[in-house]
Design an enzyme around this catalytic site. Structure first.
Site, PDB file in Angstrom:
ATOM      1  N   ASP A   1      15.459   0.564  -0.399  1.00  0.00           N
ATOM      2  CA  ASP A   1      14.893   0.072   1.679  1.00  0.00           C
ATOM      3  C   ASP A   1      13.699  -0.972   2.072  1.00  0.00           C
ATOM      4  O   ASP A   1      12.782  -0.848   2.409  1.00  0.00           O
ATOM      5  CB  ASP A   1      14.623   1.794   2.528  1.00  0.00           C
TER       6      ASP A   1
ATOM      7  N   LYS B   1      12.613  -3.971   3.779  1.00  0.00           N
ATOM      8  CA  LYS B   1      12.637  -4.804   4.205  1.00  0.00           C
ATOM      9  C   LYS B   1      11.388  -5.549   4.672  1.00  0.00           C
ATOM     10  O   LYS B   1      10.130  -4.837   4.721  1.00  0.00           O
ATOM     11  CB  LYS B   1      13.807  -3.514   5.792  1.00  0.00           C
TER      12      LYS B   1
ATOM     13  N   ASN C   1       8.323  -2.445   6.021  1.00  0.00           N
ATOM     14  CA  ASN C   1       8.155  -1.563   4.632  1.00  0.00           C
ATOM     15  C   ASN C   1       7.143  -2.719   3.532  1.00  0.00           C
ATOM     16  O   ASN C   1       7.011  -2.059   2.186  1.00  0.00           O
ATOM     17  CB  ASN C   1       9.148  -0.970   4.225  1.00  0.00           C
TER      18      ASN C   1
END
Length: 191
Positions: free
Chosen positions: A136, A138, A141
């Site tokens: 995840d 991105k 984050n």
């Protein structure tokens, strides 16, 4: 009684403003009452996690944060639970996230882009060195410290690597293009 006094709970923190909200959690700014240190508190509803089948994801995130000591990963201070919620108390990074930086700046200079790309590569490498894959990655984050350096956060979709099949792939005596090697990799991998 002594162990009960040493247990950390939500009552040990003064909770301030919400600074983030995701599909499974809310993140708030908080202060530990005894030390006055500022942290972020990620609060996850246990019944929602069970209903949505997210228990494994939360366990993976907590395990990764507990295992990894890296300048590129948000540090976990402690974790605890009560009847309704799980709590992850993590370091607070006052620089915001990369998405906010990109939104405010518009375009990065070439030097800035190189800096952030290099830091991102080092951050991802630090996760891989501990046998995890972050699925995840991105800009939301990627948090920024007060010094502008990137730290990765939100590992709910991370995956611990099964090193057994990687060893099979690294074995130079095997033909990596053979059907049996590819089938073995696909069967053992649930990425």
């Amino acid at each position: 009684m002594r162990l009960q006094r040493l247990k950390t709970g939500v009552e040990d923190f003064e909770i301030f403003a919400q600074i983030g909200k995701g599909a499974f959690a809310e993140v708030r700014l908080c202060r530990e009452k005894t030390s006055s240190q500022i942290f972020t508190m990620k609060k996850l509803n246990k019944s929602d996690m069970i209903r949505r089948g997210q228990v494994g994801h939360v366990r993976s995130e907590r395990n990764l944060l507990a295992e990894i000591e890296s300048e590129f990963v948000v540090k976990l201070h402690c974790s605890f639970q009560d009847e309704e919620f799980l709590y992850l108390i993590m370091e607070y990074l006052p620089g915001g996230d990369m998405m906010a930086l990109l939104s405010s700046k518009g375009t990065l200079t070439e030097e800035e882009a190189r800096f952030y790309i290099a830091r991102t590569v080092l951050a991802i490498e630090s996760i891989h060195k501990h046998n995890y894959i972050d699925r995840d990655i991105k800009t939301d984050n990627m948090l920024l410290g007060k010094d502008g350096h990137i730290k990765l956060t939100d590992f709910g979709l991370c995956k611990s690597l099964d090193l057994a099949y990687l060893q099979d792939l690294n074995d130079t005596s095997k033909d990596l293009n053979s059907k049996s090697t590819i089938d073995l990799w696909i069967l053992k991998s649930d990425l």
